[in-house]
Design an enzyme around this catalytic site. Structure first.
Site, PDB file in Angstrom:
ATOM      1  N   ASN A   1       0.688  -1.556  -0.059  1.00 15.61           N
ATOM      2  CA  ASN A   1      -0.054  -0.293   0.136  1.00 15.61           C
ATOM      3  C   ASN A   1       0.826   1.133  -0.308  1.00 15.61           C
ATOM      4  O   ASN A   1       0.546   2.286   0.706  1.00 15.61           O
ATOM      5  CB  ASN A   1      -1.415  -0.006   1.091  1.00 15.61           C
ATOM      6  CG  ASN A   1      -1.924  -1.314   1.308  1.00 15.61           C
ATOM      7  OD1 ASN A   1      -2.445  -1.400  -0.032  1.00 15.61           O
ATOM      8  ND2 ASN A   1      -2.099  -1.934   2.386  1.00 15.61           N
TER       9      ASN A   1
ATOM     10  N   ASP B   1     -13.932   5.639   6.413  1.00 17.24           N
ATOM     11  CA  ASP B   1     -12.287   5.260   6.131  1.00 17.24           C
ATOM     12  C   ASP B   1     -11.786   5.681   5.655  1.00 17.24           C
ATOM     13  O   ASP B   1     -12.264   5.515   4.113  1.00 17.24           O
ATOM     14  CB  ASP B   1     -11.899   3.646   6.905  1.00 17.24           C
ATOM     15  CG  ASP B   1     -11.260   3.237   6.851  1.00 17.24           C
ATOM     16  OD1 ASP B   1     -10.214   3.678   6.958  1.00 17.24           O
ATOM     17  OD2 ASP B   1     -10.908   1.464   7.499  1.00 17.24           O
TER      18      ASP B   1
ATOM     19  N   HIS C   1      -7.181   4.078   2.416  1.00 21.05           N
ATOM     20  CA  HIS C   1      -6.554   4.091   1.063  1.00 21.05           C
ATOM     21  C   HIS C   1      -6.684   5.438   0.256  1.00 21.05           C
ATOM     22  O   HIS C   1      -6.425   5.134  -1.112  1.00 21.05           O
ATOM     23  CB  HIS C   1      -6.865   3.177  -0.276  1.00 21.05           C
ATOM     24  CG  HIS C   1      -6.828   1.632   1.022  1.00 21.05           C
ATOM     25  ND1 HIS C   1      -5.643   0.835   1.080  1.00 21.05           N
ATOM     26  CD2 HIS C   1      -7.242   0.560   2.551  1.00 21.05           C
ATOM     27  CE1 HIS C   1      -5.498  -0.303   1.899  1.00 21.05           C
ATOM     28  NE2 HIS C   1      -6.041  -0.410   2.489  1.00 21.05           N
TER      29      HIS C   1
ATOM     30  N   LYS D   1      -0.163   3.304   4.894  1.00 19.80           N
ATOM     31  CA  LYS D   1      -0.280   3.143   3.432  1.00 19.80           C
ATOM     32  C   LYS D   1       0.318   4.472   2.725  1.00 19.80           C
ATOM     33  O   LYS D   1       1.885   4.575   2.309  1.00 19.80           O
ATOM     34  CB  LYS D   1      -2.215   2.820   2.841  1.00 19.80           C
ATOM     35  CG  LYS D   1      -2.186   1.445   4.522  1.00 19.80           C
ATOM     36  CD  LYS D   1      -3.552   1.616   4.332  1.00 19.80           C
ATOM     37  CE  LYS D   1      -4.326   0.326   4.557  1.00 19.80           C
ATOM     38  NZ  LYS D   1      -4.012   1.019   6.281  1.00 19.80           N
TER      39      LYS D   1
END
Length: 389
Positions: free
Chosen positions: A40, A199, A202, A233
């Site tokens: 990531n 959330d 990413h 990430k």
């Protein structure tokens, strides 16, 4: 060996054997020397010499800081540095307040477990991350799932529930790579008086003018109660933060058990978080380069793998569906044999029949490496089809 120990040892071995026989056994392995199409680390910050040098310099400037936090932040672990970094994070993510957690898992667990109370309702997208699922399980609220990114199903459920309602989603879904319809979700939540929790794990570093995430990129920061941003990430360091109104920060300090009852991050981690955000603010090339590489991959994949099955992803997480654990493993192994770090995602992590290769595109991947990846996937898929026939 005591008889109880022998019995438990036998029991655990039996359970592992069942997993092994079903092809589900997980194992740890390194990826030294392989070309990264797995991690990531979207912007390459984890391997950035500039970020490493900045953190080392910050450590020198704070040479008198303790090596460890020595306790929870409600006891000996609170520092002026932690307060300063949290104020900087609140400004970066364009909100009132921020509270740092030791990991994204801890942040989601604490937020969803303590925010919705008995008498409240928590509605979660069916594809939210395991950390959010676990937090929801610990909540005393009524819990319901709605179909993935299905606004009609969500509205139907909003019409049926009572009490304060919380809606929990990811902005970028970790296993499919697709985006949540955040504008429409915010409209629905406003219409029914629900609080939206997002959330951004990413999306952090990847979207927004400086990597602030999708919520800020869409101008929704005033319409989302809480956002979780993780730093392991796109930002290449460690830890996470929950951002939102000041009252939310105070609430979490008092009720979020993963914050209250754990030793705080050490000063080094807070310095690393600060340096990563300074770099992502100053960095002008990595994010556009990431999206250039992503566009190149998607274009070439369409040309070279026209019959392949992909998830509906516009993010750097590109998922090639290869149904069956054995098939997914076979294609991943073919890539690994020529030096590409490609990993298969197997059931039960994803539903049976949805096994896949989770391919992560990075700013540092060259077009030649992407060409090499697509060529081996093309050959492996052809061979796998031939073997089945």
């Amino acid at each position: 060996m005591p008889i109880v120990t022998r019995l438990v040892d036998h029991l655990l071995s039996e359970r592992l054997d069942t997993y092994r026989q079903n092809g589900l056994l997980r194992q740890l392995r390194t990826s030294d020397g392989l070309i990264d199409f797995c991690s990531n680390d979207y912007l390459g910050f984890a391997r950035s010499s500039a970020l490493k040098a900045a953190i080392q310099q910050a450590d020198v400037e704070h040479a008198n800081a303790r090596s460890g936090a020595t306790g929870s932040r409600l006891l000996a672990g609170q520092t002026t540095l932690a307060d300063e970094v949290e104020k900087e994070l609140a400004a970066f993510y364009q909100t009132d307040a921020a509270l740092v957690f030791n990991s994204g898992y801890d942040a989601n667990l604490g937020l969803l477990a303590c925010l919705p109370k008995a008498g409240d309702t928590l509605l979660t997208d069916e594809l939210i991350h395991a950390s959010m699922i676990d937090g929801a399980r610990l909540s005393y609220a009524t819990r319901r799932r709605f179909r993935h990114n299905d606004l009609t199903d969500l509205e139907t459920q909003l019409q049926q529930v009572t009490g304060q309602v919380f809606v929990a989603v990811e902005s970028v879904y970790s296993m499919d790579g697709d985006l949540a319809p955040l504008l429409d979700l915010a409209d629905l939540c406003d219409r029914y008086g629900a609080a939206l929790l997002v959330d951004e794990a990413h999306a952090t570093g990847v979207y927004g003018e400086h990597g602030e995430g999708l919520v800020v990129a869409l101008g929704l920061q005033k319409r989302v109660l809480a956002r979780v941003h993780t730093f392991g990430k796109g930002l290449g360091v460690h830890g996470a933060v929950v951002v939102g109104p000041a009252v939310l920060r105070d609430y979490l300090i008092n009720f979020a058990r993963p914050f209250i009852y754990t030793t705080a991050l050490p000063p080094h981690s807070f310095l690393a978080i600060r340096c990563a955000h300074q770099l992502v603010t100053a960095q002008s090339k990595s994010r556009p380069q990431l999206h250039d590489r992503l566009n190149y991959f998607r274009q070439k994949a369409g040309e070279l793998l026209p019959g392949a099955s992909w998830t509906d992803s516009q993010s750097p997480i590109q998922c090639l569906i290869t149904p069956g654990n054995e098939q997914a493993r076979y294609v991943a192994n073919q890539a690994q044999r020529i030096g590409l770090d490609v990993r298969a995602i197997l059931s039960p992590t994803v539903p049976a029949g949805q096994e896949r290769l989770r391919l992560c595109i990075h700013a540092f991947n060259s077009t030649a490496e992407i060409d090499q990846l697509l060529a081996v996937l093309q050959q492996a898929l052809f061979n796998e089809i031939s073997l089945r026939e």
